[in-house]
Design a protein around this motif. Structure first.
Motif, PDB file in Angstrom:
ATOM      1  N   TRP A 153      24.261  48.472  46.108  1.00 50.10           N
ATOM      2  CA  TRP A 153      25.009  47.326  45.580  1.00 50.10           C
ATOM      3  C   TRP A 153      25.980  47.844  44.528  1.00 50.10           C
ATOM      4  O   TRP A 153      25.576  48.557  43.610  1.00 50.10           O
ATOM      5  CB  TRP A 153      24.012  46.346  44.965  1.00 50.10           C
ATOM      6  CG  TRP A 153      24.527  45.070  44.404  1.00 50.10           C
ATOM      7  CD1 TRP A 153      25.635  44.376  44.775  1.00 50.10           C
ATOM      8  CD2 TRP A 153      23.919  44.327  43.339  1.00 50.10           C
ATOM      9  NE1 TRP A 153      25.762  43.239  44.019  1.00 50.10           N
ATOM     10  CE2 TRP A 153      24.712  43.181  43.128  1.00 50.10           C
ATOM     11  CE3 TRP A 153      22.782  44.502  42.549  1.00 50.10           C
ATOM     12  CZ2 TRP A 153      24.403  42.220  42.165  1.00 50.10           C
ATOM     13  CZ3 TRP A 153      22.477  43.553  41.590  1.00 50.10           C
ATOM     14  CH2 TRP A 153      23.272  42.429  41.410  1.00 50.10           C
ATOM     15  N   THR A 154      27.268  47.516  44.663  1.00 49.87           N
ATOM     16  CA  THR A 154      28.259  47.974  43.694  1.00 49.87           C
ATOM     17  C   THR A 154      28.933  46.800  43.012  1.00 49.87           C
ATOM     18  O   THR A 154      29.243  45.794  43.645  1.00 49.87           O
ATOM     19  CB  THR A 154      29.335  48.857  44.358  1.00 49.87           C
ATOM     20  OG1 THR A 154      30.325  49.209  43.385  1.00 49.87           O
ATOM     21  CG2 THR A 154      30.025  48.154  45.521  1.00 49.87           C
ATOM     22  N   PHE A 155      29.172  46.925  41.706  1.00 51.11           N
ATOM     23  CA  PHE A 155      29.848  45.878  40.947  1.00 51.11           C
ATOM     24  C   PHE A 155      31.361  46.079  41.051  1.00 51.11           C
ATOM     25  O   PHE A 155      32.053  46.391  40.078  1.00 51.11           O
ATOM     26  CB  PHE A 155      29.374  45.896  39.497  1.00 51.11           C
ATOM     27  CG  PHE A 155      27.881  45.752  39.367  1.00 51.11           C
ATOM     28  CD1 PHE A 155      27.211  44.706  39.983  1.00 51.11           C
ATOM     29  CD2 PHE A 155      27.134  46.675  38.651  1.00 51.11           C
ATOM     30  CE1 PHE A 155      25.832  44.572  39.876  1.00 51.11           C
ATOM     31  CE2 PHE A 155      25.757  46.546  38.540  1.00 51.11           C
ATOM     32  CZ  PHE A 155      25.101  45.498  39.162  1.00 51.11           C
ATOM     33  N   SER A 156      31.854  45.890  42.241  1.00 53.74           N
ATOM     34  CA  SER A 156      33.253  46.113  42.574  1.00 53.74           C
ATOM     35  C   SER A 156      33.513  45.386  43.896  1.00 53.74           C
ATOM     36  O   SER A 156      32.576  45.228  44.693  1.00 53.74           O
ATOM     37  CB  SER A 156      33.519  47.622  42.711  1.00 53.74           C
ATOM     38  OG  SER A 156      34.815  47.891  43.152  1.00 53.74           O
ATOM     39  N   PRO A 157      34.707  44.901  44.172  1.00 56.45           N
ATOM     40  CA  PRO A 157      35.956  45.139  43.452  1.00 56.45           C
ATOM     41  C   PRO A 157      36.200  44.142  42.333  1.00 56.45           C
ATOM     42  O   PRO A 157      35.726  43.009  42.376  1.00 56.45           O
ATOM     43  CB  PRO A 157      37.013  44.949  44.545  1.00 56.45           C
ATOM     44  CG  PRO A 157      36.410  43.896  45.436  1.00 56.45           C
ATOM     45  CD  PRO A 157      34.924  44.199  45.460  1.00 56.45           C
ATOM     46  N   MET A 158      36.959  44.589  41.323  1.00 62.90           N
ATOM     47  CA  MET A 158      37.467  43.675  40.308  1.00 62.90           C
ATOM     48  C   MET A 158      38.836  43.206  40.765  1.00 62.90           C
ATOM     49  O   MET A 158      39.733  44.023  40.985  1.00 62.90           O
ATOM     50  CB  MET A 158      37.585  44.351  38.948  1.00 62.90           C
ATOM     51  CG  MET A 158      37.803  43.346  37.822  1.00 62.90           C
ATOM     52  SD  MET A 158      38.449  44.046  36.289  1.00 62.90           S
ATOM     53  CE  MET A 158      40.204  43.746  36.535  1.00 62.90           C
ATOM     54  N   VAL A 159      38.999  41.900  40.931  1.00 66.28           N
ATOM     55  CA  VAL A 159      40.233  41.369  41.513  1.00 66.28           C
ATOM     56  C   VAL A 159      40.983  40.450  40.546  1.00 66.28           C
ATOM     57  O   VAL A 159      41.843  39.677  40.962  1.00 66.28           O
ATOM     58  CB  VAL A 159      39.940  40.633  42.846  1.00 66.28           C
ATOM     59  CG1 VAL A 159      39.275  41.576  43.838  1.00 66.28           C
ATOM     60  CG2 VAL A 159      39.068  39.401  42.623  1.00 66.28           C
ATOM     61  N   CYS A 206      30.314  43.323  45.024  1.00 67.82           N
ATOM     62  CA  CYS A 206      30.167  42.258  44.026  1.00 67.82           C
ATOM     63  C   CYS A 206      31.551  42.002  43.427  1.00 67.82           C
ATOM     64  O   CYS A 206      32.077  42.840  42.687  1.00 67.82           O
ATOM     65  CB  CYS A 206      29.177  42.643  42.937  1.00 67.82           C
ATOM     66  SG  CYS A 206      28.839  41.316  41.758  1.00 67.82           S
ATOM     67  N   VAL A 207      32.147  40.877  43.764  1.00 63.97           N
ATOM     68  CA  VAL A 207      33.506  40.553  43.339  1.00 63.97           C
ATOM     69  C   VAL A 207      33.475  40.061  41.894  1.00 63.97           C
ATOM     70  O   VAL A 207      32.668  39.208  41.534  1.00 63.97           O
ATOM     71  CB  VAL A 207      34.103  39.472  44.254  1.00 63.97           C
ATOM     72  CG1 VAL A 207      35.534  39.141  43.835  1.00 63.97           C
ATOM     73  CG2 VAL A 207      34.058  39.933  45.711  1.00 63.97           C
TER      74      VAL A 207
END
Length: 761
Positions: A153-159, A206-207
């Motif tokens: 699980w990745t805390f990305s992308p930041m949009v 994770c957006v």
């Protein structure tokens, strides 16, 4: 796996009889599986799934005796984040699946923002490539490496759309434009998740940060956001919606308020917009301690704000201990319902099911993968290639670039010989000792053909505290020598050089979280160095490092050659050398407007006209919308970037000058490489709605294409215009197109365009 199954309780074995589908999730089977599991869960265990504590760096062997271990055994933890390494993660996962009552696996997350050990350029730099295939590939490589090391699980992308470069987290996003930002959001989500989350080389996206975080007042991190819903839907929401509809598995709430209510407790935002309007069905996690921080916003004590967050649609509490500590009491007092707790728990379990963790909780813990799939030659080549595409050539007036591989080259500046500052902010899995500094890469590049020397020349700031504020996490490069001593050394080195590479700008931690700046000009210590180098009369290439749009009036006025390299990742140093010496041709284009002054901020190309617009080409007119001391234009416009070659745009045409709502038009333009280098060009399409029921922007990006042209080659680029490209949200927040005249513009950036008109009937 057989040994693991023998250790499981009969209940867990029964639950594991429902395997995860190979390609797409069978919702019926998933629902049956989770129904059976939840029927066996206590209230404490359900609330435990909503709890996401941070681990710190647990040393192998410590996990069993830690306080965290006790919580895991009791089923009071749903997942952990920022724990690195297969052995450490396996040890913790074993506690959950072999020592807890129901053996529910943990989900393991990490801030894999722009790569894992193979670090790609910072996201803002990646956005300047306008290369969607490469963007997706960067996320694919990150997923491959992170999953090989136990992360799923990745805390990305930041949009987040960012129009104020004072905000440090501009570095993590994709610039100012919703169309480009949406395209990148889709590419990143698909790169991370692929077509099947149950595969062990994909990770759940994770957006973040939902929503509007990039509009923090005064560019100050964590600050208030206040805007109309019309602006939200037209400018800030599109990338989030694109990511949701691309199937992102999770969303993260932002720290700011939305309509006066913190995003983490905002039901309109999390339920009405995200779930109901957009039809998204993943789970929502808070940012770090965001539930507890609602108390400082004036929303109540921890119990009150925890109930507010859960009722709004937040499913998982990162670190604040609000859910685990208060929800039982709130349930007894009627402040939350068991149904709401169940719904949040179900969403977390569904994510674990889709990741295949119930089928095999150790699927991401293959030590052989970790040894052979991380920081590979192929991955590094991808990162190096994308870095060269991200660099933006701002000036090359004297045609100094590309440099010849000969003579005596001096690398001078505080960013010239630092490994740790090459990857950029939020590179938490980086292995600095594996990377090169610019000086080291240039020595290798020119070995046997040229002489390379180095001098630091100055510190980043004269002020020790200022430099410390922007130099953390092992990125410190402060030199204790006097400013005079460092400058004297640099001048002695520079005098013996044929060409000077001035490596200056920000350190990597001068942008990113909690790295807001009120002054975006180059620090005075480095300006003195540049002034001294300029006085020698030798050729100087200004290589500017930054994680945001900086103010470069002085540099533009005094230097003929400027290459913005942002922070290019683990392979940055080699990539910079590739471009400087012509092994790669720069092709990056700005994904934001670069201001002439902080006083112009917020500055963005797709602005509305005023009732008193300044006449084109004018600086100041009384009783017009302008400044007394500066013109309205950016120093460098959105979409801008030079090449070592030149391009001509000819014969812009439309297939028709009218269309109806069900029809389409095709715009075509001939692009020719008129220079001496084979190179890429990014052709950009903009549209303006001339008359609307609400005021419409002066232009909006509605298409782009990255093409490769050999010298002398011409290609015809086609853009299809349909009703979707003409729609917007009106004052009633209806997504509509309106008949009337439109202008269509095509060019190499948002300023230098050719224009035609057509009518929507």
């Amino acid at each position: 796996m057989m040994k693991f199954k023998r250790m499981m309780a009969p209940l867990a074995l029964a639950l594991m009889a429902w395997p995860v589908a190979a390609q797409t999730v069978d919702n019926t089977k998933m629902n049956q599986y989770i129904d059976r599991l939840m029927s066996q869960m206590t209230l404490k265990e359900k609330i435990g799934q909503l709890n996401l504590p941070v681990t710190g760096d647990i040393v192998t062997g410590e996990a069993k005796s830690s306080d965290l271990a006790g919580k895991i055994r009791k089923g009071e933890v749903g997942g952990l984040f920022n724990l690195k390494g297969v052995d450490k993660i396996r040890e913790v996962q074993k506690l959950a699946v072999e020592q807890s009552r129901l053996h529910i696996p943990l989900i393991f997350g990490m801030d894999v923002i722009h790569g894992y050990e193979t670090v790609f350029p910072i996201p803002l730099a990646i956005s300047c490539s306008w290369d969607m295939a490469a963007v997706e590939r960067s996320a694919r490589v990150a997923a491959q490496e992170a999953s090989a090391d136990g992360i799923c699980w990745t805390f990305s992308p930041m949009v987040d759309i960012a129009r104020d470069p004072r905000w440090g987290r501009m570095s993590e996003g994709n610039g100012e434009d919703p169309y480009l930002g949406s395209a990148i959001a889709r590419a990143m989500v698909h790169g991370y998740q692929g077509d099947d989350l149950a595969l062990n080389n994909t990770v759940m996206a994770c957006v973040k940060h939902f929503a509007l975080y990039g509009a923090a007042e005064a560019g100050r991190d964590y600050n208030t956001v206040d805007m109309s819903r019309w602006r939200m839907f037209n400018y800030y929401f599109p990338p989030y919606e694109a990511a949701a509809k691309a199937g992102a598995g999770s969303f993260m709430t932002s720290f700011n308020v939305v309509d006066g209510i913190p995003a983490t407790g905002n039901k309109w935002l999390l339920t009405d917009v995200l779930r109901k309007l957009w039809g998204w069905d993943g789970f929502v996690v808070t940012d770090y301690t965001a539930i507890a921080e609602m108390t400082a916003h004036g929303m109540g004590d921890l119990q009150t704000v925890s109930a507010l967050a859960l009722n709004a649609g937040t499913d998982m509490d990162m670190v604040a201990d609000g859910f685990i500590g208060t929800l039982e009491k709130s349930l007894r007092e009627g402040k939350v319902s068991e149904q709401t707790i169940n719904q949040a728990c179900r969403r977390i379990l569904e994510a674990k099911y889709k990741l295949g963790l119930f089928d095999d909780p150790y699927r991401y813990l293959n030590a052989k993968r970790a040894k052979k799939e991380i920081y590979t030659a192929a991955n590094r080549a991808d990162a190096r290639r994308l870095a060269t595409e991200s660099f933006v050539l701002l000036k090359n007036d004297a045609r100094l670039l590309p440099l010849k591989k000969q003579g005596r080259v001096a690398v001078i500046g505080p960013l010239g010989h630092t490994r740790a500052n090459m990857p950029g902010t939020w590179s938490v899995a980086a292995a600095f000792d594996k990377y090169k500094s610019l000086y080291e890469a240039m020595q290798q590049k020119l070995s046997g053909v040229a002489t390379v020397t180095y001098a630091k020349g100055s510190n980043v700031f004269d002020d020790t505290q200022l430099e410390a504020n922007g130099s953390m996490f092992g990125r410190e490069i402060r030199d204790n020598r006097s400013a005079e001593e460092m400058l004297d050394e640099a001048m002695n080195v520079a005098r013996h050089a044929d060409v000077i590479i001035a490596a200056v700008g920000e350190t990597s931690e001068m942008s990113g979280e909690c790295s807001s700046r009120s002054d975006l000009t180059i620090p005075e210590a480095q300006k003195r160095l540049l002034t001294a180098l300029k006085s020698l009369g030798k050729p100087v290439v200004l290589v500017n490092f930054s994680g945001r749009a900086t103010v470069m009036n002085w540099e533009t006025a005094h230097f003929s050659t400027i290459l913005n390299v942002w922070f290019g990742g683990s392979e940055a140093a080699d990539a910079i050398c590739d471009v400087l010496f012509g092994d790669a041709v720069p092709s990056g284009k700005l994904s934001f407007s670069m201001p002439k002054s902080v006083g112009q901020i917020p500055l963005f190309y797709n602005h509305l006209n005023t009732g008193r617009p300044l006449e084109q080409g004018k600086w100041f007119q009384k009783f017009r919308s302008n400044y007394l001391d500066i013109d309205n234009e950016p120093l460098y416009p959105f979409g801008y970037g030079l090449s070592y070659t030149t391009f001509s745009y000819d014969h812009l045409r439309l297939s028709a000058n009218k269309m109806d709502r069900r029809g389409k038009l095709v715009a075509s333009v001939d692009v020719t490489n008129t220079g001496e280098y084979d190179a890429d060009e990014i052709v950009q399409l903009y549209i303006r709605d001339m008359v609307g029921s609400v005021s419409r922007p002066v232009k909006e990006l509605k298409g782009f294409e990255r093409i490769h042209l050999q010298k002398g080659e011409t290609k015809t680029v086609h853009f299809t215009i349909d009703e979707e490209k003409l729609k917007f949200y009106n004052s009633d927040l209806q997504y509509v197109s309106e008949p009337g005249e439109f202008q269509l513009m095509v060019g190499p950036n948002s300023r230098d365009v050719q224009t035609l008109s057509f009518v929507l009937e």
